[in-house]
Design a protein around this motif. Structure first.
Motif, PDB file in Angstrom:
ATOM      1  N   SER A  95     -28.505   9.222 -20.001  1.00 29.67           N
ATOM      2  CA  SER A  95     -29.912   8.894 -20.262  1.00 29.67           C
ATOM      3  C   SER A  95     -30.865   9.465 -19.226  1.00 29.67           C
ATOM      4  CB  SER A  95     -30.084   7.365 -20.311  1.00 29.67           C
ATOM      5  OG  SER A  95     -29.310   6.810 -21.356  1.00 29.67           O
ATOM      6  N   GLY A  96     -30.357  10.254 -18.289  1.00 31.99           N
ATOM      7  CA  GLY A  96     -31.207  10.773 -17.219  1.00 31.99           C
ATOM      8  C   GLY A  96     -31.094   9.899 -15.984  1.00 31.99           C
ATOM      9  N   ALA A  97     -31.122  10.519 -14.822  1.00 22.87           N
ATOM     10  CA  ALA A  97     -30.834   9.801 -13.584  1.00 22.87           C
ATOM     11  C   ALA A  97     -31.849   8.693 -13.300  1.00 22.87           C
ATOM     12  CB  ALA A  97     -30.777  10.780 -12.419  1.00 22.87           C
ATOM     13  N   ALA A  98     -33.132   9.022 -13.280  1.00 22.37           N
ATOM     14  CA  ALA A  98     -34.142   8.035 -12.911  1.00 22.37           C
ATOM     15  C   ALA A  98     -34.158   6.855 -13.886  1.00 22.37           C
ATOM     16  CB  ALA A  98     -35.517   8.686 -12.840  1.00 22.37           C
ATOM     17  N   ALA A  99     -34.147   7.151 -15.192  1.00 19.75           N
ATOM     18  CA  ALA A  99     -34.189   6.084 -16.199  1.00 19.75           C
ATOM     19  C   ALA A  99     -32.950   5.195 -16.103  1.00 19.75           C
ATOM     20  CB  ALA A  99     -34.305   6.678 -17.594  1.00 19.75           C
ATOM     21  N   THR A 100     -31.791   5.802 -15.872  1.00 23.96           N
ATOM     22  CA  THR A 100     -30.556   5.032 -15.776  1.00 23.96           C
ATOM     23  C   THR A 100     -30.580   4.101 -14.574  1.00 23.96           C
ATOM     24  OG1 THR A 100     -29.238   6.721 -16.880  1.00 23.96           O
ATOM     25  CG2 THR A 100     -28.061   5.189 -15.455  1.00 23.96           C
ATOM     26  N   LEU A 101     -30.995   4.614 -13.430  1.00 25.96           N
ATOM     27  CA  LEU A 101     -31.006   3.810 -12.210  1.00 25.96           C
ATOM     28  C   LEU A 101     -31.999   2.664 -12.303  1.00 25.96           C
ATOM     29  CD1 LEU A 101     -30.726   6.720  -9.633  1.00 25.96           C
ATOM     30  CD2 LEU A 101     -28.949   5.043 -10.203  1.00 25.96           C
ATOM     31  N   VAL A 102     -33.165   2.927 -12.860  1.00 27.61           N
ATOM     32  CA  VAL A 102     -34.147   1.858 -13.037  1.00 27.61           C
ATOM     33  C   VAL A 102     -33.593   0.787 -13.979  1.00 27.61           C
ATOM     34  CG1 VAL A 102     -36.428   1.284 -13.967  1.00 27.61           C
ATOM     35  CG2 VAL A 102     -36.135   3.299 -12.516  1.00 27.61           C
ATOM     36  N   GLY A 103     -32.946   1.202 -15.060  1.00 29.54           N
ATOM     37  CA  GLY A 103     -32.339   0.244 -15.969  1.00 29.54           C
ATOM     38  C   GLY A 103     -31.257  -0.585 -15.305  1.00 29.54           C
ATOM     39  N   GLU A 104     -30.411   0.060 -14.495  1.00 26.88           N
ATOM     40  CA  GLU A 104     -29.342  -0.647 -13.786  1.00 26.88           C
ATOM     41  C   GLU A 104     -29.909  -1.654 -12.788  1.00 26.88           C
ATOM     42  OE1 GLU A 104     -25.983  -0.535 -13.784  1.00 26.88           O
ATOM     43  OE2 GLU A 104     -25.722   0.932 -15.402  1.00 26.88           O
ATOM     44  N   SER A 105     -31.080  -1.359 -12.232  1.00 24.16           N
ATOM     45  CA  SER A 105     -31.636  -2.216 -11.186  1.00 24.16           C
ATOM     46  C   SER A 105     -32.026  -3.598 -11.698  1.00 24.16           C
ATOM     47  CB  SER A 105     -32.853  -1.536 -10.549  1.00 24.16           C
ATOM     48  OG  SER A 105     -33.962  -1.529 -11.440  1.00 24.16           O
ATOM     49  N   ALA A 106     -32.221  -3.748 -13.018  1.00 22.40           N
ATOM     50  CA  ALA A 106     -32.666  -5.027 -13.568  1.00 22.40           C
ATOM     51  C   ALA A 106     -31.649  -6.132 -13.320  1.00 22.40           C
ATOM     52  CB  ALA A 106     -32.948  -4.873 -15.060  1.00 22.40           C
ATOM     53  N   ALA A 107     -30.369  -5.804 -13.317  1.00 26.05           N
ATOM     54  CA  ALA A 107     -29.322  -6.808 -13.120  1.00 26.05           C
ATOM     55  C   ALA A 107     -28.663  -6.705 -11.753  1.00 26.05           C
ATOM     56  CB  ALA A 107     -28.264  -6.669 -14.219  1.00 26.05           C
ATOM     57  N   ALA A 108     -29.193  -5.852 -10.887  1.00 26.99           N
ATOM     58  CA  ALA A 108     -28.577  -5.611  -9.583  1.00 26.99           C
ATOM     59  C   ALA A 108     -29.234  -6.438  -8.491  1.00 26.99           C
ATOM     60  CB  ALA A 108     -28.669  -4.133  -9.231  1.00 26.99           C
ATOM     61  N   SER A 109     -28.480  -6.718  -7.440  1.00 30.16           N
ATOM     62  CA  SER A 109     -29.070  -7.349  -6.257  1.00 30.16           C
ATOM     63  C   SER A 109     -29.625  -6.291  -5.313  1.00 30.16           C
ATOM     64  CB  SER A 109     -28.025  -8.192  -5.523  1.00 30.16           C
ATOM     65  OG  SER A 109     -26.911  -7.405  -5.128  1.00 30.16           O
ATOM     66  N   LEU A 110     -29.098  -5.080  -5.411  1.00 26.67           N
ATOM     67  CA  LEU A 110     -29.543  -3.981  -4.553  1.00 26.67           C
ATOM     68  C   LEU A 110     -29.190  -2.662  -5.219  1.00 26.67           C
ATOM     69  CD1 LEU A 110     -30.682  -3.094  -1.733  1.00 26.67           C
ATOM     70  CD2 LEU A 110     -28.313  -3.092  -0.928  1.00 26.67           C
ATOM     71  N   LEU A 111     -30.123  -1.714  -5.183  1.00 25.83           N
ATOM     72  CA  LEU A 111     -29.877  -0.358  -5.666  1.00 25.83           C
ATOM     73  C   LEU A 111     -29.783   0.549  -4.446  1.00 25.83           C
ATOM     74  CD1 LEU A 111     -29.706   1.777  -7.933  1.00 25.83           C
ATOM     75  CD2 LEU A 111     -32.219   1.872  -7.880  1.00 25.83           C
ATOM     76  N   VAL A 112     -28.694   1.322  -4.346  1.00 29.76           N
ATOM     77  CA  VAL A 112     -28.452   2.172  -3.182  1.00 29.76           C
ATOM     78  C   VAL A 112     -28.478   3.632  -3.622  1.00 29.76           C
ATOM     79  CG1 VAL A 112     -26.854   2.762  -1.305  1.00 29.76           C
ATOM     80  CG2 VAL A 112     -27.045   0.391  -2.097  1.00 29.76           C
ATOM     81  N   LEU A 113     -29.303   4.429  -2.941  1.00 32.57           N
ATOM     82  CA  LEU A 113     -29.443   5.843  -3.248  1.00 32.57           C
ATOM     83  C   LEU A 113     -29.268   6.661  -1.983  1.00 32.57           C
ATOM     84  CD1 LEU A 113     -32.644   5.652  -5.493  1.00 32.57           C
ATOM     85  CD2 LEU A 113     -30.258   5.645  -6.254  1.00 32.57           C
ATOM     86  N   ALA A 114     -28.811   7.882  -2.145  1.00 24.63           N
ATOM     87  CA  ALA A 114     -28.647   8.788  -1.016  1.00 24.63           C
ATOM     88  C   ALA A 114     -29.857   9.695  -0.909  1.00 24.63           C
ATOM     89  CB  ALA A 114     -27.378   9.629  -1.192  1.00 24.63           C
ATOM     90  N   THR A 115     -30.205  10.041   0.326  1.00 26.07           N
ATOM     91  CA  THR A 115     -31.197  11.079   0.569  1.00 26.07           C
ATOM     92  C   THR A 115     -30.540  12.160   1.396  1.00 26.07           C
ATOM     93  OG1 THR A 115     -32.017   9.927   2.525  1.00 26.07           O
ATOM     94  CG2 THR A 115     -33.146   9.505   0.466  1.00 26.07           C
ATOM     95  N   ALA A 116     -31.096  13.364   1.347  1.00 26.97           N
ATOM     96  CA  ALA A 116     -30.462  14.516   1.978  1.00 26.97           C
ATOM     97  C   ALA A 116     -30.368  14.357   3.489  1.00 26.97           C
ATOM     98  CB  ALA A 116     -31.247  15.779   1.648  1.00 26.97           C
ATOM     99  N   GLY A 117     -29.364  14.988   4.083  1.00 28.80           N
ATOM    100  CA  GLY A 117     -29.212  14.971   5.528  1.00 28.80           C
ATOM    101  C   GLY A 117     -30.110  15.996   6.187  1.00 28.80           C
ATOM    102  N   LEU A 118     -29.845  16.254   7.459  1.00 32.23           N
ATOM    103  CA  LEU A 118     -30.669  17.193   8.208  1.00 32.23           C
ATOM    104  C   LEU A 118     -30.490  18.616   7.696  1.00 32.23           C
ATOM    105  CD1 LEU A 118     -30.183  15.938  11.857  1.00 32.23           C
ATOM    106  CD2 LEU A 118     -32.099  15.534  10.334  1.00 32.23           C
ATOM    107  N   ARG A 119     -31.567  19.349   7.651  1.00 33.20           N
ATOM    108  CA  ARG A 119     -31.546  20.760   7.307  1.00 33.20           C
ATOM    109  C   ARG A 119     -31.915  21.575   8.551  1.00 33.20           C
ATOM    110  NH1 ARG A 119     -32.447  21.155   1.690  1.00 33.20           N
ATOM    111  NH2 ARG A 119     -31.107  19.602   0.718  1.00 33.20           N
ATOM    112  N   PRO A 120     -31.669  22.871   8.564  1.00 34.67           N
ATOM    113  CA  PRO A 120     -31.995  23.676   9.743  1.00 34.67           C
ATOM    114  C   PRO A 120     -33.445  23.568  10.189  1.00 34.67           C
ATOM    115  CG  PRO A 120     -30.610  24.931   8.248  1.00 34.67           C
ATOM    116  CD  PRO A 120     -30.969  23.657   7.530  1.00 34.67           C
TER     117      PRO A 120
END
Length: 298
Positions: A95-120
């Motif tokens: 269903s697409g990443a953003a829509a899926t995660l928002v939908g999952e968050s309705a029944a979750a106690s916490l939504l955990v996402l990764a952000t990129a590490g250090l770049r040069p």
């Protein structure tokens, strides 16, 4: 607080090393808090209009499903390695990443996402999926920075919270106290007032700015915001920091030595239609420690 306080911890899995760091962090949190762990991978719709012999849409969907299942199994292995005995649930969505995660968050106690590490060239901005999920999620969202030289994000240091007097800031204070209590660590409450803006206003009106009086007033405001929460969590040591300057810069100064940064989903500034304040977006993009965005729904 919105979401389900007893629900599982949901982690977005995208195949990156940063996502595996986020899975390990979430697995440890789930084990400590006796919560379920749900690993979610989502793919976007793929349209194929290339000339033959390019693969058909059906072929691409099959490959994406196979890849998604492989990524989820790898994430499950990382979670079990971090928290033996955990039995994560796996969810593959189209269903697409953003829509899926928002939908999952309705029944979750916490939504955990990764952000990129250090770049040069330095620290990187949070991705569009992360920003969309944080803006629309029904539960708090934790953003975990991918670390190059570490097995996992830092597990020592205080919990730091930004306080600006807004409703979302009040929500963030409550979350921060709860997190500090869970972790058995101190809480650093940061309140920054924009001295440059006030100086310009007073100069325009030909008034004299009494900085000491303003700072004392801001200290009183911070004390008032924290008072009730300190009574509720008397065992949490609290350090109050009141400084002049831009809030994001002051928070980021402390982020490198914190085990968790907590901010509200929206501050005082911004336009009426924006769901994320500029301070929250800056901290999401640049903080090296995990960032927890507390949700406030009007």
């Amino acid at each position: 607080m919105a979401g389900n306080s007893t629900g599982p911890i949901v982690v977005g899995v995208d195949g990156s090393l940063a996502a595996l760091h986020a899975v390990r962090w979430a697995a440890a949190e789930a084990a400590q808090r006796h919560r379920g762990l749900r690993l979610v991978h989502a793919t976007d719709d793929v349209s194929v209009d290339y000339p033959r012999p390019a693969p058909t849409t059906a072929d691409l969907h099959h490959v994406l499903r196979m890849r998604g299942q492989h990524l989820l199994r790898a994430a499950r292995d990382a979670a079990v390695e971090a928290a033996p005995g955990l039995d994560p649930q796996l969810e593959l969505s189209h269903s697409g990443a953003a829509a899926t995660l928002v939908g999952e968050s309705a029944a979750a106690s916490l939504l955990v996402l990764a952000t990129a590490g250090l770049r040069p060239l330095g620290r990187t901005f949070a991705g569009s999926v992360s920003i969309s999920a944080v803006a629309h999620a029904h539960c708090p969202v934790a953003l975990i920075r991918g670390h190059v030289a570490e097995e996992s994000p830092p597990a020592t240091g205080p919990v730091v919270v930004g306080v600006d007097g807004s409703p979302s800031s009040e929500e963030a204070i409550g979350v921060a106290f709860e997190e500090a209590a869970w972790r058995g660590t101190a809480l650093v409450a940061v309140h920054a007032w924009d001295d440059s803006f006030l100086a310009e206003v007073f100069e325009e009106g030909r008034w004299k700015l009494d900085r000491e009086a303003v700072e004392e007033h801001e200290r009183e405001l911070l004390a008032q915001r924290l008072a009730g929460w300190q009574e509720k969590y008397p065992d949490v040591p609290v350090e109050r920091v009141v400084v002049a300057g831009r809030p994001a810069e002051r928070l980021l100064d402390l982020a490198d030595h914190a085990q968790l940064m907590v901010v509200g989903s929206r501050g005082r500034g911004g336009f009426a239609g924006m769901l994320l304040g500029s301070t929250s977006q800056a901290v999401m993009s640049y903080a090296l420690c995990p960032v927890l965005v507390a949700r406030h729904h009007r």
